[in-house]
Design an enzyme around this catalytic site. Structure first.
Site, PDB file in Angstrom:
ATOM      1  N   GLY A 113      14.404  31.367  34.723  1.00  0.00           N
ATOM      2  CA  GLY A 113      13.161  30.755  35.186  1.00  0.00           C
ATOM      3  C   GLY A 113      12.057  31.795  35.215  1.00  0.00           C
ATOM      4  N   LYS A 114      10.837  31.392  35.240  1.00  0.00           N
ATOM      5  CA  LYS A 114       9.719  32.338  35.408  1.00  0.00           C
ATOM      6  C   LYS A 114       8.479  31.546  35.790  1.00  0.00           C
ATOM      7  CE  LYS A 114       9.008  36.837  34.708  1.00  0.00           C
ATOM      8  NZ  LYS A 114      10.033  37.855  34.894  1.00  0.00           N
TER       9      LYS A 114
END
Ligand code: NAD
Length: 424
Positions: A113-114
């Site tokens: 994720g980011k």
């Protein structure tokens, strides 16, 4: 400030392009269902949020934020949240893909994720940053959580940001949920050793690759670009093992001592900005000169895209260990391959950060703190386990260290997709 996306287009490959290229290179060596590869070329979902902020002067401003979820077949999404004016949705997607590979190569039960907010944190007061963070946590609450997506600090965010985020989330959930973010201050569930971990893992991996090539760490010279969190911790770790760290730098330039610097005496950028100009070293160099020094090991640990088509042929180091994320462009990578210079990729070298984040999450959900000694011991174990898996691929196939790392990562992700199957 305005909340529109910047027009800035990096000249080099974007993070998505890099992540897809690496995926394809690894896939060429493996028998993976094309449907799984196609799935991994794209994120599961990308969320865009608008964050209203009341500035200290009473005016109201809107900021755009993103959270990209790439793949969670092996566990909750995991990755940083950055505050930077150049944040784009595409960058978040690309970096979330890197996190998928990084967690998989380390065999951590997390996916990628980011996220980020298009804002220059230097334009905000501390109270504005707090309000922005709390509102962002609320806007993201439906799609994050200790078992779904666990953010962490990144560029422009820090342990205090994570503390506000965790508090905002916990207040709304009605219970203290330290496991919703990592990189928190230890007093509220942060882990000892988290700050030092990425640099420490760079040091551990450097030690291992030196051993692989039958080199004695005590006879090794090292140059480190970027004496920040990653660079200083890596340099000090190797210095403690007896290596001669002959050059280190910050954004202003480099210092050089052919007999080896006392890295514990040199202050890091955070400890005192401008340490290079302030430190009494025999010689000073430019950052560009540091990259082409005749040393055994070069550790670029500052920013991305510093080893390029322009300077890769001039690099004299025998081994490159990537401390920063993405310091080697694809062209430079090819040149190093042609020249037979081994490059240990970022997704394993600096993965101590996400590994100790995983330890932090374990401590949080178990409500049991680990000692610094235990954190460092377990980090060593995990780094050696990952290194062994990469070495097996490197030795059994005619590939680079980078390809070997991606092969390890992709085979784990693909196998997980395979055994879980497709729902419904
Ligand atoms: P930092 O801000 O603590 O240190 C960065 C250092 O690089 C500073 O010494 C700074 O002066 C120097 N620098 C900045 N711009 C430069 C330039 N143009 N030329 C030369 N030097 C320059 O940052 P950090 O946390 O050590 O991160 C460094 C790299 O490692 C980044 O690529 C980051 O994404 C990556 N990384 C960090 C972590 C982490 O948890 N800190 C984890 C994994 C990867």
């Amino acid at each position: 400030m305005a909340s529109t996306e910047p027009a800035h287009e990096p000249e080099e490959e974007t993070a998505v392009e890099t992540a897809r290229r690496q995926l394809e290179r690894a896939a060429a060596h493996l028998d993976v269902d094309e449907g799984v590869i196609e799935r991994l070329r794209h994120p599961t979902s990308v969320y865009q949020i608008t964050i209203p902020l009341e500035r200290d002067d009473g005016t109201r401003e809107m900021y755009t934020g993103y959270r990209a979820h790439h793949d969670n077949v092996r566990g909750p999404y995991k990755g940083g949240i950055r505050y930077h004016p150049d944040v784009t949705q595409k960058e978040c997607v690309g970096l979330s893909m890197w996190m998928t590979w990084k967690c998989a190569v380390m065999d951590i039960p997390f996916g990628g994720g980011k996220g980020g907010v298009v804002v220059d944190p230097k334009d905000l007061s501390q109270t504005e940053k707090e309000r922005l963070t709390r509102r962002m946590a609320e806007e993201l609450r439906p799609v994050i959580g200790p078992m779904t997506d666990i953010p962490a600090p990144d560029m422009g965010t820090d342990p205090q940001t994570m503390a506000w985020f965790m508090d905002a989330y916990s207040m709304q959930e009605g219970e203290t949920q330290p496991g919703v973010v990592t990189g928190k201050p230890p007093v509220i569930g942060g882990s000892y050793g988290r700050e030092e971990a990425p640099g420490r893992s760079v040091g551990i991996i450097t030690r291992e690759i030196l051993e692989y090539y039958d080199r004695d760490v005590a006879e090794t010279t090292v140059a480190v670009q970027g004496f920040g969190s990653v660079g200083a911790n890596a340099a000090r770790y190797l210095d403690d093992l007896g290596a001669d760290v002959v050059a280190v730098s910050d954004v202003d330039g480099a210092i050089y001592d052919p007999d080896g610097l006392d890295t514990n005496d040199v202050e890091g950028h955070d400890e005192r900005p401008g340490m290079v100009s302030g430190y009494d070293a025999p010689e000073t160099l430019t950052n560009e000169e540091l990259l082409t020094l005749d040393v055994d090991v070069l550790i670029p640990a500052a920013i991305g895209n510093v080893l390029t088509a322009e300077n890769a042929r001039d690099v004299q180091a025998d081994i490159v260990v990537e401390g920063a994320n993405g310091p080697t462009t694809s062209t430079a990578d090819q040149i190093f391959e042609e020249r037979g210079i081994p490059v240990v990729p970022d997704i394993v070298a600096n993965a101590g950060g996400v590994t100790v984040s995983y330890f932090e999450w374990l401590q949080d959900i178990n409500r049991r703190k680990w000692t610094l000694e235990r954190v460092n011991e377990e980090l060593e174990t995990e780094m050696l386990r990952a290194w062994d898996a990469i070495r097996v691929e490197y030795e059994s196939r005619d590939v680079t260290w980078r390809d070997a790392a991606y092969i390890v990562a992709l085979s784990r992700i693909a196998e997980a997709h395979d055994v879980r199957g497709l729902w419904p």
